[in-house]
Scaffold this motif. Structure first.
Motif, short mmCIF file in Angstrom:
data_model
loop_
_atom_site.label_atom_id
_atom_site.label_comp_id
_atom_site.label_asym_id
_atom_site.label_seq_id
_atom_site.Cartn_x
_atom_site.Cartn_y
_atom_site.Cartn_z
N ALA A 40 1.00 -0.78 -4.76
CA ALA A 40 1.22 -2.14 -5.34
C ALA A 40 1.27 -2.26 -6.79
O ALA A 40 0.48 -1.49 -7.47
CB ALA A 40 -0.08 -3.23 -4.88
N ASP A 85 9.30 -3.72 -0.97
CA ASP A 85 9.17 -5.21 -0.95
C ASP A 85 9.21 -5.76 -2.19
O ASP A 85 8.05 -5.92 -2.50
CB ASP A 85 8.09 -5.70 0.09
N TYR A 128 9.59 -8.77 -3.10
CA TYR A 128 8.53 -9.89 -3.16
C TYR A 128 7.02 -9.54 -3.25
O TYR A 128 6.28 -10.49 -3.88
CB TYR A 128 8.93 -10.97 -2.05
N LYS A 129 6.61 -8.68 -2.63
CA LYS A 129 5.39 -8.33 -2.68
C LYS A 129 4.97 -7.22 -3.80
O LYS A 129 3.95 -6.81 -4.01
CB LYS A 129 4.96 -7.63 -1.52
N THR A 144 5.78 -4.11 -3.92
CA THR A 144 4.95 -2.76 -3.02
C THR A 144 6.14 -1.92 -2.84
O THR A 144 7.39 -2.35 -2.25
CB THR A 144 4.38 -3.39 -2.13
#
Length: 114
Positions: free
Chosen positions: A23, A72, A74-75, A77
């Motif tokens: 993250a 991802d 959006y995350k 990550t």
């Protein structure tokens, strides 16, 4: 401030699978190349896989066909799916981004038993 946090490491038998996650914060994630490195005891840190948003992923020869990097946006990550693990994959795995200098996470230990 750039911050990378890895998770998902552990102990697994040869032939097993693990999925690592990283993250990221403090960066424009979608615009940056993200990479996974690893370092085994006594060895130099080596590039395992990298993924730029607009290009094909790169894999070290030693992991081709077994590891898959994905992201991802959006995350914020990046993932590393590791299948058919081998004892020689044992190492600390680090997430990396280079923005006018290298940034690293704290690392996550992957141990593959034979």
């Amino acid at each position: 401030q750039v911050h990378l946090v890895e998770s998902g490491g552990g102990l697994v038998q040869a032939g097993g699978s693990l999925r690592l996650s990283c993250a990221a914060s403090g960066i424009k994630f979608s615009a940056n190349r993200m990479a996974w490195y690893r370092q085994a005891p006594g060895n130099q840190r080596e590039l395992v896989a990298e993924l730029d948003g607009g290009r094909r992923p790169y894999y070290a020869d030693s992991v081709k066909g077994r590891f898959t990097i994905s992201r991802d946006n959006y995350k914020n990550t990046v993932y590393l799916q590791m299948d058919n693990l081998k004892p020689e994959d044992t190492a600390v795995y680090y997430c990396n981004v280079n923005i006018m200098g290298n940034y690293w996470g704290q690392g996550t230990q992957v141990t593959v038993s034979s």
